[in-house]
Design a protein around this motif. Structure first.
Motif, mmCIF file in Angstrom:
data_model
loop_
_atom_site.group_PDB
_atom_site.id
_atom_site.type_symbol
_atom_site.label_atom_id
_atom_site.label_comp_id
_atom_site.label_asym_id
_atom_site.label_seq_id
_atom_site.Cartn_x
_atom_site.Cartn_y
_atom_site.Cartn_z
ATOM 1 N N TYR A 225 116.981 68.800 81.062
ATOM 2 C CA TYR A 225 117.938 68.862 81.784
ATOM 3 C C TYR A 225 118.660 70.172 81.749
ATOM 4 O O TYR A 225 119.051 70.571 80.643
ATOM 5 N N ASN A 226 118.597 70.996 82.674
ATOM 6 C CA ASN A 226 119.329 72.425 82.659
ATOM 7 C C ASN A 226 120.938 72.256 82.736
ATOM 8 O O ASN A 226 121.500 71.883 83.790
ATOM 9 N N VAL A 227 121.624 72.400 81.745
ATOM 10 C CA VAL A 227 122.969 72.517 81.523
ATOM 11 C C VAL A 227 123.707 73.585 82.414
ATOM 12 O O VAL A 227 124.774 73.379 82.746
ATOM 13 N N ASP A 228 123.178 74.305 82.553
ATOM 14 C CA ASP A 228 123.428 75.687 83.163
ATOM 15 C C ASP A 228 123.750 75.329 84.536
ATOM 16 O O ASP A 228 124.732 75.658 85.408
ATOM 17 N N THR A 229 122.603 74.818 85.250
ATOM 18 C CA THR A 229 122.885 74.743 86.819
ATOM 19 C C THR A 229 122.749 73.104 87.066
ATOM 20 O O THR A 229 122.871 72.986 88.330
ATOM 21 N N LYS A 230 122.994 72.342 86.167
ATOM 22 C CA LYS A 230 123.000 70.868 86.307
ATOM 23 C C LYS A 230 121.954 70.428 87.109
ATOM 24 O O LYS A 230 122.058 69.682 87.978
ATOM 25 N N SER A 231 120.596 70.918 86.676
ATOM 26 C CA SER A 231 119.192 70.395 87.363
ATOM 27 C C SER A 231 118.351 69.863 86.568
ATOM 28 O O SER A 231 118.426 70.262 85.375
#
Length: 71
Positions: free
Chosen positions: A49-55
């Protein structure tokens, strides 16, 4: 490889924030901050889960250059 997946499972269970540096063919080298959502040892694949882009990002183990935890 077993040691890598053992450490990845610890990171997943503890919900550790990680800095992931990876290289994708035709895209180049990239990095992001994220958490491991799922790991598939038989397919050598990790889902983050990419916390920067919420993807969500799916990476093969051989695409990962480095993983650093934010302790």
């Amino acid at each position: 490889m077993e040691r890598f997946f053992a450490q990845a499972e610890i990171w997943r269970q503890s919900n550790t924030l990680l800095r992931v540096i990876f290289t994708k063919r035709k895209v180049g080298r990239k990095d992001f901050s994220g958490r491991i959502v799922h790991l598939s040892e038989d397919r050598s694949q990790l889902i983050f889960y990419n916390v920067d882009t919420k993807s969500v990002i799916s990476l093969e183990v051989n695409e990962i250059d480095d993983i650093i935890d934010y302790e």
